[in-house]
Design a protein around this motif. Structure first.
Motif, mmCIF file in Angstrom:
data_model
loop_
_atom_site.group_PDB
_atom_site.id
_atom_site.type_symbol
_atom_site.label_atom_id
_atom_site.label_comp_id
_atom_site.label_asym_id
_atom_site.label_seq_id
_atom_site.Cartn_x
_atom_site.Cartn_y
_atom_site.Cartn_z
ATOM 1 N N TYR A 5 6.790 21.512 -4.019
ATOM 2 C CA TYR A 5 6.230 21.191 -2.703
ATOM 3 C C TYR A 5 5.769 19.736 -2.652
ATOM 4 C CZ TYR A 5 2.933 21.100 1.193
ATOM 5 O OH TYR A 5 2.257 20.768 2.336
ATOM 6 N N TYR A 6 5.057 19.299 -3.698
ATOM 7 C CA TYR A 6 4.528 17.930 -3.742
ATOM 8 C C TYR A 6 5.669 16.921 -3.771
ATOM 9 C CZ TYR A 6 2.079 13.781 -5.387
ATOM 10 O OH TYR A 6 1.592 12.502 -5.505
ATOM 11 N N PHE A 7 6.696 17.210 -4.570
ATOM 12 C CA PHE A 7 7.843 16.306 -4.672
ATOM 13 C C PHE A 7 8.546 16.182 -3.325
ATOM 14 C CE2 PHE A 7 12.317 15.363 -5.454
ATOM 15 C CZ PHE A 7 12.212 14.261 -6.295
ATOM 16 N N THR A 8 8.714 17.292 -2.642
ATOM 17 C CA THR A 8 9.384 17.299 -1.337
ATOM 18 C C THR A 8 8.600 16.499 -0.313
ATOM 19 O OG1 THR A 8 10.275 19.501 -1.815
ATOM 20 C CG2 THR A 8 10.340 18.763 0.471
ATOM 21 N N ILE A 9 7.298 16.750 -0.229
ATOM 22 C CA ILE A 9 6.447 16.031 0.739
ATOM 23 C C ILE A 9 6.405 14.537 0.415
ATOM 24 C CG2 ILE A 9 4.087 15.761 1.614
ATOM 25 C CD1 ILE A 9 5.582 18.222 2.660
ATOM 26 N N GLY A 10 6.228 14.210 -0.874
ATOM 27 C CA GLY A 10 6.152 12.806 -1.288
ATOM 28 C C GLY A 10 7.406 12.039 -0.945
ATOM 29 N N SER A 11 8.569 12.635 -1.187
ATOM 30 C CA SER A 11 9.833 11.961 -0.900
ATOM 31 C C SER A 11 10.076 11.848 0.601
ATOM 32 C CB SER A 11 10.990 12.714 -1.564
ATOM 33 O OG SER A 11 11.029 14.063 -1.125
ATOM 34 N N LYS A 38 0.809 -1.218 0.000
ATOM 35 C CA LYS A 38 0.000 0.000 0.000
ATOM 36 C C LYS A 38 0.843 1.268 0.000
ATOM 37 C CE LYS A 38 -3.856 2.207 2.427
ATOM 38 N NZ LYS A 38 -4.776 2.140 3.580
ATOM 39 N N TYR A 39 1.846 1.329 0.872
ATOM 40 C CA TYR A 39 2.647 2.553 1.000
ATOM 41 C C TYR A 39 4.038 2.411 0.380
ATOM 42 C CZ TYR A 39 -0.996 3.760 4.337
ATOM 43 O OH TYR A 39 -2.203 4.029 4.925
ATOM 44 N N LYS A 40 4.265 1.339 -0.361
ATOM 45 C CA LYS A 40 5.589 1.083 -0.898
ATOM 46 C C LYS A 40 5.712 1.429 -2.380
ATOM 47 C CE LYS A 40 6.465 -2.597 2.449
ATOM 48 N NZ LYS A 40 7.489 -1.892 3.204
ATOM 49 N N SER A 41 4.617 1.724 -3.025
ATOM 50 C CA SER A 41 4.680 2.055 -4.452
ATOM 51 C C SER A 41 5.203 3.472 -4.661
ATOM 52 C CB SER A 41 3.296 1.940 -5.093
ATOM 53 O OG SER A 41 2.450 2.976 -4.639
ATOM 54 N N LEU A 42 5.555 3.776 -5.895
ATOM 55 C CA LEU A 42 6.035 5.118 -6.249
ATOM 56 C C LEU A 42 4.929 5.928 -6.918
ATOM 57 C CD1 LEU A 42 9.556 4.144 -7.645
ATOM 58 C CD2 LEU A 42 9.035 5.167 -5.430
ATOM 59 N N LEU A 43 3.721 5.781 -6.390
ATOM 60 C CA LEU A 43 2.578 6.487 -6.962
ATOM 61 C C LEU A 43 2.777 7.994 -6.922
ATOM 62 C CD1 LEU A 43 -0.296 6.461 -8.143
ATOM 63 C CD2 LEU A 43 -1.171 6.404 -5.793
ATOM 64 N N TRP A 44 3.338 8.484 -5.826
ATOM 65 C CA TRP A 44 3.559 9.935 -5.687
ATOM 66 C C TRP A 44 4.483 10.448 -6.793
ATOM 67 C CZ3 TRP A 44 8.447 11.948 -4.987
ATOM 68 C CH2 TRP A 44 9.445 11.041 -4.641
ATOM 69 N N LEU A 45 5.501 9.645 -7.135
ATOM 70 C CA LEU A 45 6.437 10.046 -8.187
ATOM 71 C C LEU A 45 5.784 9.948 -9.563
ATOM 72 C CD1 LEU A 45 9.249 10.985 -8.886
ATOM 73 C CD2 LEU A 45 10.011 8.605 -8.876
ATOM 74 N N LYS A 46 4.895 8.972 -9.710
ATOM 75 C CA LYS A 46 4.145 8.824 -10.963
ATOM 76 C C LYS A 46 3.285 10.067 -11.209
ATOM 77 C CE LYS A 46 0.749 5.810 -13.205
ATOM 78 N NZ LYS A 46 -0.072 4.570 -13.051
ATOM 79 N N ILE A 47 2.566 10.492 -10.167
ATOM 80 C CA ILE A 47 1.728 11.695 -10.274
ATOM 81 C C ILE A 47 2.591 12.915 -10.569
ATOM 82 C CG2 ILE A 47 0.184 13.241 -8.992
ATOM 83 C CD1 ILE A 47 -0.761 10.753 -7.432
ATOM 84 N N PHE A 48 3.732 12.999 -9.876
ATOM 85 C CA PHE A 48 4.649 14.128 -10.092
ATOM 86 C C PHE A 48 5.084 14.198 -11.559
ATOM 87 C CE2 PHE A 48 9.038 15.541 -10.570
ATOM 88 C CZ PHE A 48 8.973 16.826 -10.058
ATOM 89 N N CYS A 49 5.484 13.053 -12.133
ATOM 90 C CA CYS A 49 5.971 13.029 -13.518
ATOM 91 C C CYS A 49 4.882 13.445 -14.507
ATOM 92 C CB CYS A 49 6.485 11.633 -13.870
ATOM 93 S SG CYS A 49 8.067 11.248 -13.098
ATOM 94 N N ILE A 50 3.674 12.953 -14.282
ATOM 95 C CA ILE A 50 2.568 13.300 -15.177
ATOM 96 C C ILE A 50 2.286 14.806 -15.127
ATOM 97 C CG2 ILE A 50 0.087 12.998 -15.608
ATOM 98 C CD1 ILE A 50 0.432 10.103 -14.599
ATOM 99 N N VAL A 51 2.203 15.329 -13.912
ATOM 100 C CA VAL A 51 1.940 16.766 -13.749
ATOM 101 C C VAL A 51 3.121 17.588 -14.265
ATOM 102 C CG1 VAL A 51 1.410 18.601 -12.097
ATOM 103 C CG2 VAL A 51 0.428 16.335 -11.778
ATOM 104 N N PHE A 52 4.335 17.066 -14.094
ATOM 105 C CA PHE A 52 5.535 17.754 -14.564
ATOM 106 C C PHE A 52 5.516 17.903 -16.088
ATOM 107 C CE2 PHE A 52 10.407 18.057 -14.029
ATOM 108 C CZ PHE A 52 10.311 19.407 -13.752
#
Length: 310
Positions: free
Chosen positions: A160-166, A113-127
């Motif tokens: 901000y999102y990248f910092t919080i996600g990491s 549940k908390y081990k995926s890189l979903l946050w980075l996936k969202i970051f890349c798409i928005v980037f």
């Protein structure tokens, strides 16, 4: 003068547009356990970026009017467009790495549940979307009021999102390895072959030899008769969705009882006598296991047979 200073600042060699995305890519790749050969070549665009911008930055500081020359402006536009394309390309590569990492996760962790890189996936798409907007604000939408403000605001939110996600995932172990997954797959194939061989052997012995009729049958005794280790039999039975060896035996005994109860030869026998014929060593064991396996008591089962016959 102020506008000139702003133009000069755009040639700051410490922008690192070609470096930051590479570092993010390395993070994704290392987390996914993918080996990168000739890693140094990924730094070449960043080195060229720093070197060229440094030269131009020095020149425009010495001669500020150069910022208004057509060649300098063309270079600036070319630099922004090429860096945006490069970043979008690397974001796509990161998304592919994330997909691979997500596929491998279940091989290493039960709870993903908390081990995926979903946050980075969202970051890349928005980037990617951000750079599309930034390019549009620079070219097609350059005349729209506040477009630059919108673009800069989105950039701040991304940071901000990248910092919080990491930071949230900093203490979470989520590293996978492609080589270990391949090794795991090979092991699974080997285990599958062993399972199929052992399951066929114990099923054959149960059906042909009717080992379940022996009321004193144990896993150790059964293993000796079949010629397979107790551990292999126990593991195979577990794979067959039986809790243990005794449940496996009782499954066959219940089926034998159901066969006997419908046989004319055994119609005068009591349920307890038929249970012993089927391999059960006590009335209590028979009643408990029959209800656990069939879902109803032996008496109810017998009544259902009589009602069906009527």
């Amino acid at each position: 003068m102020r506008n000139t200073d702003q133009y000069i600042a755009t040639y700051n060699p410490f922008r690192f547009n070609f470096l930051n995305i590479i570092l993010i890519y390395f993070y994704a790749v290392e987390t996914a356990g993918i080996e990168i050969r000739n890693k140094y070549r990924y730094y070449i665009p960043a080195v060229l970026e720093f070197f060229i911008l440094s030269l131009i930055f020095v020149k425009v500081n010495e001669t500020p009017d150069l910022v208004y020359s057509s060649k300098t402006i063309i270079f600036l536009y070319s630099y922004i467009i090429s860096s945006s394309i490069f970043i979008a390309y690397m974001c796509i590569r990161i998304l592919l790495v994330i997909r691979s990492h997500t596929t491998f996760l279940p091989f290493f962790y039960t709870d993903t549940k908390y081990k995926s890189l979903l946050w980075l996936k969202i970051f890349c798409i928005v980037f990617i979307v951000y750079h599309v907007i930034a390019l549009a604000s620079l070219t097609v939408l350059s005349d729209i009021k506040y477009m630059t403000t919108v673009s800069d605001s989105l950039a701040s939110l991304l940071l901000y999102y990248f910092t919080i996600g990491s930071l949230v995932q900093i203490n979470i172990v989520n590293i996978t390895s492609e080589s270990e997954v391949e090794s795991s797959k090979r092991k699974q194939e080997e285990n599958k072959e062993i399972y199929e061989r052992v399951s066929k052997e114990i099923e054959r012995y149960m059906v042909e030899e009717k080992a379940f009729l022996d009321q004193d049958m144990t896993l150790k005794t059964f293993a000796k008769r079949v010629g397979v280790s107790s551990r292999s039999i126990s593991k195979t039975i577990n794979e067959m969705e039986y809790k243990n060896f005794n449940m496996y035996l009782n499954h066959y005994r219940v089926e034998e009882f159901k066969t006997l109860i419908e046989s004319e030869k055994y119609q005068k026998y009591s349920n307890t006598a038929l249970a012993k014929e089927a391999g059960f060593n006590s009335r209590a064991s028979f009643y408990k296991n029959f209800k656990d396996i069939v879902g109803i008591s032996p008496s109810d089962y017998f009544e259902s047979l009589n009602s069906d016959a009527i």
